[in-house]
Design an enzyme around this catalytic site. Structure first.
Site, PDB file in Angstrom:
ATOM      1  N   CYS A 171       1.520  -2.132  15.446  1.00 57.55           N
ATOM      2  CA  CYS A 171       1.365  -1.830  14.033  1.00 57.55           C
ATOM      3  C   CYS A 171       0.828  -3.102  13.255  1.00 57.55           C
ATOM      4  O   CYS A 171       1.314  -4.506  13.534  1.00 57.55           O
ATOM      5  CB  CYS A 171       3.040  -1.795  13.447  1.00 57.55           C
ATOM      6  SG  CYS A 171       2.732  -1.332  11.723  1.00 57.55           S
ATOM      7  N   CYS A 225       3.576   8.651   1.119  1.00 55.80           N
ATOM      8  CA  CYS A 225       3.913   7.657   2.234  1.00 55.80           C
ATOM      9  C   CYS A 225       4.227   6.390   1.489  1.00 55.80           C
ATOM     10  O   CYS A 225       3.260   5.838   1.120  1.00 55.80           O
ATOM     11  CB  CYS A 225       2.952   7.696   3.096  1.00 55.80           C
ATOM     12  SG  CYS A 225       3.480   6.519   4.369  1.00 55.80           S
ATOM     13  N   GLU A 253       0.951  -1.309  -0.205  1.00 56.75           N
ATOM     14  CA  GLU A 253      -0.068  -0.143  -0.009  1.00 56.75           C
ATOM     15  C   GLU A 253       0.712   1.024  -0.115  1.00 56.75           C
ATOM     16  O   GLU A 253       2.008   1.185   0.410  1.00 56.75           O
ATOM     17  CB  GLU A 253      -0.866  -0.190   1.199  1.00 56.75           C
ATOM     18  CG  GLU A 253      -1.932  -1.254   1.066  1.00 56.75           C
ATOM     19  CD  GLU A 253      -3.120  -1.253   2.379  1.00 56.75           C
ATOM     20  OE1 GLU A 253      -4.080  -1.746   2.302  1.00 56.75           O
ATOM     21  OE2 GLU A 253      -2.402  -1.050   3.322  1.00 56.75           O
ATOM     22  N   CYS A 296      -1.086   5.984  10.143  1.00 54.06           N
ATOM     23  CA  CYS A 296       0.363   5.061  10.664  1.00 54.06           C
ATOM     24  C   CYS A 296      -0.067   4.028  11.311  1.00 54.06           C
ATOM     25  O   CYS A 296      -1.098   3.690  12.046  1.00 54.06           O
ATOM     26  CB  CYS A 296       0.868   5.828  11.322  1.00 54.06           C
ATOM     27  SG  CYS A 296       1.196   7.442  11.364  1.00 54.06           S
ATOM     28  N   CYS A 340       6.699  -4.936  15.688  1.00 52.11           N
ATOM     29  CA  CYS A 340       5.986  -3.756  16.575  1.00 52.11           C
ATOM     30  C   CYS A 340       4.594  -4.441  16.886  1.00 52.11           C
ATOM     31  O   CYS A 340       3.602  -4.648  16.000  1.00 52.11           O
ATOM     32  CB  CYS A 340       6.015  -2.460  15.857  1.00 52.11           C
ATOM     33  SG  CYS A 340       7.856  -2.022  15.736  1.00 52.11           S
TER      34      CYS A 340
HETATM   35  N1  SAH Z   1       9.466   0.705   9.960  1.00 49.71           N
HETATM   36  C1  SAH Z   1       9.576   2.305   9.820  1.00 49.71           C
HETATM   37  C2  SAH Z   1       8.626   2.753   9.092  1.00 49.71           C
HETATM   38  C3  SAH Z   1       6.982   2.315   9.004  1.00 49.71           C
HETATM   39  S1  SAH Z   1       6.236   2.554  10.580  1.00 49.71           S
HETATM   40  C4  SAH Z   1       9.525   2.605  11.417  1.00 49.71           C
HETATM   41  O1  SAH Z   1       9.495   1.963  12.279  1.00 49.71           O
HETATM   42  O2  SAH Z   1       9.770   3.942  11.423  1.00 49.71           O
HETATM   43  C5  SAH Z   1       5.727   4.499  10.441  1.00 49.71           C
HETATM   44  C6  SAH Z   1       5.295   5.084  11.669  1.00 49.71           C
HETATM   45  O3  SAH Z   1       3.913   4.469  12.075  1.00 49.71           O
HETATM   46  C7  SAH Z   1       6.047   4.735  12.925  1.00 49.71           C
HETATM   47  O4  SAH Z   1       6.620   5.870  13.684  1.00 49.71           O
HETATM   48  C8  SAH Z   1       5.238   3.915  13.965  1.00 49.71           C
HETATM   49  O5  SAH Z   1       5.653   4.217  15.045  1.00 49.71           O
HETATM   50  C9  SAH Z   1       3.761   4.370  13.470  1.00 49.71           C
HETATM   51  N2  SAH Z   1       2.782   3.555  13.987  1.00 49.71           N
HETATM   52  C10 SAH Z   1       2.770   2.099  13.773  1.00 49.71           C
HETATM   53  N3  SAH Z   1       1.722   1.755  13.896  1.00 49.71           N
HETATM   54  C11 SAH Z   1       1.059   2.917  14.687  1.00 49.71           C
HETATM   55  C12 SAH Z   1      -0.381   2.655  15.149  1.00 49.71           C
HETATM   56  N4  SAH Z   1      -0.975   1.605  15.324  1.00 49.71           N
HETATM   57  N5  SAH Z   1      -0.845   4.056  15.673  1.00 49.71           N
HETATM   58  C13 SAH Z   1       0.099   5.015  15.375  1.00 49.71           C
HETATM   59  N6  SAH Z   1       1.042   5.157  14.635  1.00 49.71           N
HETATM   60  C14 SAH Z   1       1.807   3.818  14.500  1.00 49.71           C
END
Ligand code: SAH
Length: 358
Positions: free
Chosen positions: A118, A104, A91, A333, A115
């Site tokens: 995520c 993005c 995506e 995000c 994580c």
């Molecule tokens: N792998 C990279 C880029 C992808 S994540 C990284 O970790 O930076 C992009 C952003 O989305 C990250 O800052 C992460 O902390 C945030 N993110 C992931 N899941 C989220 C959620 N459920 N709510 C808000 N932000 C989230």
């Protein structure tokens, strides 16, 4: 295997052109069509003679993503679902800002980092994207826009961990930023990482790009709970590496901090973040946890978000509360899954999140 022109550097394109017995200026012409003309076929290259176009078509391909679906949010954020040649999905999100657009992009299909907050992490890693698949997201989105010049910013914050796909990402960055490529300003391209320390050190030496780091906690235990990668590369080693990271004049490192209710959103967390980043040229983006269906974590209350910001500001940090756009279409995000009903990619070749810790 036909040559993948969009994945090549200028020098590689020249070498390839010469190997085909063609004059070297054809390399420049090809790159102009690909990265400025945004063509998806040799047919569109109208200043190249027809016979030569046919010859090129035999030897090379112009990789392009197949758009499976787009969704438009109430706030005009658009999510693109692309199907890769091997059936995996990724995506890409186009975000309208004041006066310009940000795209993005994804660097991997799925993600191995695991994580806890995520959604992309849930599927594990399917595979790395090639440099041309990374650049092609920008090309495709730009082609779809009525005013393509308003696309000025790129963030590597889609699916995947860009530094886990280092070579392809650096190659893609070069074609996105260089004059002989898409000519984006390196001030407006941001790579976001969960903190793979060795690659981060390498990046600092090799590439000029804005850096964002997903911090998400102020001490080791909570960070390891939220982000398993922290067990391999501790917060301490990450911050040490970041203190050494070469920043060009007046640049700052952006820290992303996803606030999770009761886990990392207390006053003491904010005080610790301030102490951890003390003296660094840092900007902190606070993001309230975006919900998704199978998440066992809660968003913070609005009061907690404001208090957290207040403490960081009291310590002279720039701390912004970032509203996630595109929530209603799961484009915000941490909400990218690359899946949709009736269109779920197969689970073959999936690397389990825990594998990175071995
Ligand atoms: N792998 C990279 C880029 C992808 S994540 C990284 O970790 O930076 C992009 C952003 O989305 C990250 O800052 C992460 O902390 C945030 N993110 C992931 N899941 C989220 C959620 N459920 N709510 C808000 N932000 C989230």
């Amino acid at each position: 295997m036909k040559a993948d022109l969009k994945g090549m550097s200028p020098a590689e394109t020249e070498a390839w052109v010469e190997a085909q017995g063609l004059p070297v200026y054809r390399a420049k012409q090809l790159r102009q069509w690909l990265f400025k003309g945004l063509v998806i076929s040799f047919k569109e290259m109208t200043n190249i003679p027809k016979g030569l176009r046919a010859q090129l078509e035999e030897q090379a391909r112009i990789n392009h993503l197949v758009q499976e679906k787009t969704e438009v949010s109430r706030d005009r954020t658009t999510k693109f679902l692309f199907k890769l040649e091997d059936g995996h999905f990724i995506e890409t999100v186009l975000i309208p800002e004041r006066g310009h657009f940000t795209v993005c992009i994804s660097s991997q299909a799925g993600c191995a980092m695991g994580c806890r907050f995520c959604l992309t992490a849930r599927q594990g890693l399917k595979r790395n994207l090639s440099a041309s698949e990374i650049v092609d997201q920008v090309i495709h989105v730009k082609r779809s826009m009525s005013e393509p010049d308003r696309l000025t910013n790129i963030v590597f914050m889609g699916m995947g961990e860009p530094l886990a796909n280092y070579d392809a990402v650096v190659r893609a960055l070069d074609n996105l930023i260089s004059e002989e490529g898409m000519n984006f300003s390196h001030h407006t391209v941001t790579l976001s990482t969960c903190g793979l320390v060795p690659q981060l050190k390498r990046l600092g030496k090799e590439v000029r790009v804005n850096l964002a780091v997903s911090l998400n906690a102020s001490e080791e235990e909570t960070r390891s709970f939220l982000m398993p990668v922290n067990r391999k590369y501790s917060l301490k080693s990450l911050v040490e590496a970041l203190r050494e990271f070469p920043l060009l004049n007046r640049r700052m490192i952006t820290f992303e901090y996803v606030l999770v209710g009761g886990i990392n959103d207390r006053d003491e967390d904010a005080y610790r973040v301030a102490a951890l980043l003390k003296g660094m040229r840092a900007k902190i983006n606070l993001i309230a946890l975006n919900p998704h269906p199978d998440l066992d974590l809660a968003p913070p209350t609005p009061e907690r978000i404001l208090r957290f910001q207040e403490i960081l500001i009291e310590h002279h940090f720039t701390a912004m509360i970032r509203k996630s756009k595109g929530q209603d279409i799961s484009a915000a995000c941490g909400q990218l899954s690359g899946k949709q009903a009736g269109c779920v990619s197969e689970d073959t070749g999936c690397e389990e999140p825990s594998r990175i810790l071995d």
